[in-house]
Motif scaffolding. Structure first.
Motif, PDB file in Angstrom:
ATOM      1  N   ASN A   1    -115.757  34.242 102.488  1.00  0.00           N
ATOM      2  CA  ASN A   1    -114.717  35.198 102.085  1.00  0.00           C
ATOM      3  C   ASN A   1    -115.779  36.249 101.453  1.00  0.00           C
ATOM      4  O   ASN A   1    -117.101  36.104 101.150  1.00  0.00           O
TER       5      ASN A   1
ATOM      6  N   THR B   1    -110.001  34.491 103.875  1.00  0.00           N
ATOM      7  CA  THR B   1    -109.592  33.305 104.517  1.00  0.00           C
ATOM      8  C   THR B   1    -109.324  32.091 103.764  1.00  0.00           C
ATOM      9  O   THR B   1    -108.775  31.055 104.523  1.00  0.00           O
ATOM     10  N   SER B   2    -109.576  32.193 102.484  1.00  0.00           N
ATOM     11  CA  SER B   2    -109.302  31.127 101.724  1.00  0.00           C
ATOM     12  C   SER B   2    -108.900  31.524 100.194  1.00  0.00           C
ATOM     13  O   SER B   2    -109.408  32.589  99.760  1.00  0.00           O
TER      14      SER B   2
ATOM     15  N   LYS C   1    -108.399  30.186  95.887  1.00  0.00           N
ATOM     16  CA  LYS C   1    -108.527  29.338  94.874  1.00  0.00           C
ATOM     17  C   LYS C   1    -107.343  29.581  93.847  1.00  0.00           C
ATOM     18  O   LYS C   1    -107.176  30.547  93.522  1.00  0.00           O
TER      19      LYS C   1
ATOM     20  N   GLY D   1    -100.052  24.636 100.644  1.00  0.00           N
ATOM     21  CA  GLY D   1    -101.413  24.799 100.994  1.00  0.00           C
ATOM     22  C   GLY D   1    -101.787  24.034 102.358  1.00  0.00           C
ATOM     23  O   GLY D   1    -102.613  23.975 102.965  1.00  0.00           O
TER      24      GLY D   1
ATOM     25  N   SER E   1    -102.558  24.862 106.172  1.00  0.00           N
ATOM     26  CA  SER E   1    -103.855  24.735 106.569  1.00  0.00           C
ATOM     27  C   SER E   1    -103.788  24.156 108.077  1.00  0.00           C
ATOM     28  O   SER E   1    -104.645  24.107 109.214  1.00  0.00           O
TER      29      SER E   1
END
Length: 112
Positions: free
Chosen positions: A44, A76-77, A79, A97, A101
């Motif tokens: 990221n 891309t991700s 938290k 999540g 994925s």
């Protein structure tokens, strides 16, 4: 190697300024490996990088909007802080999540 949307913009800026990755990384205060990973989309965009690019390379107002959007599209991700969530909320977030994925782009678009 497929570049991220933000990576395409970084590479264009870099080439337009006659710089190598090493040169741009130095100007932005990051390691060359970090810049390479951001360009390729395997990492990221680090916090503050967009602002550094805008400042260091005197990006126009139109360019600023484009670069912010491309950075957002290259995430891309994420938290997620689950502190304070109920058990039910935690389970729902974790299930989303886990399923996303393993999902394809098509099934993710069905969520919207």
């Amino acid at each position: 190697m497929r570049l991220s949307e933000f990576g395409v913009q970084l590479r264009k800026i870099r080439i337009d300024n006659g710089e190598r990755q090493k040169d741009m990384a130095s100007r932005l205060g990051v390691c060359q490996s970090t810049l390479s990973a951001v360009e390729s989309g395997t990492r990221n965009v680090p916090k503050g990088m967009v602002e550094k690019v805008i400042k260091e390379y005197n990006i126009s107002e139109k360019g600023k909007k484009e670069i912010y959007k491309s950075a957002e599209n290259s995430i891309t991700s994420v938290k997620i802080n689950l502190k304070g969530c109920t058990k039910r909320q935690r389970a729902a977030i974790i299930a989303l999540g886990t399923s996303s994925s393993r999902s394809t782009r098509g099934s993710i678009s069905e969520l919207s």
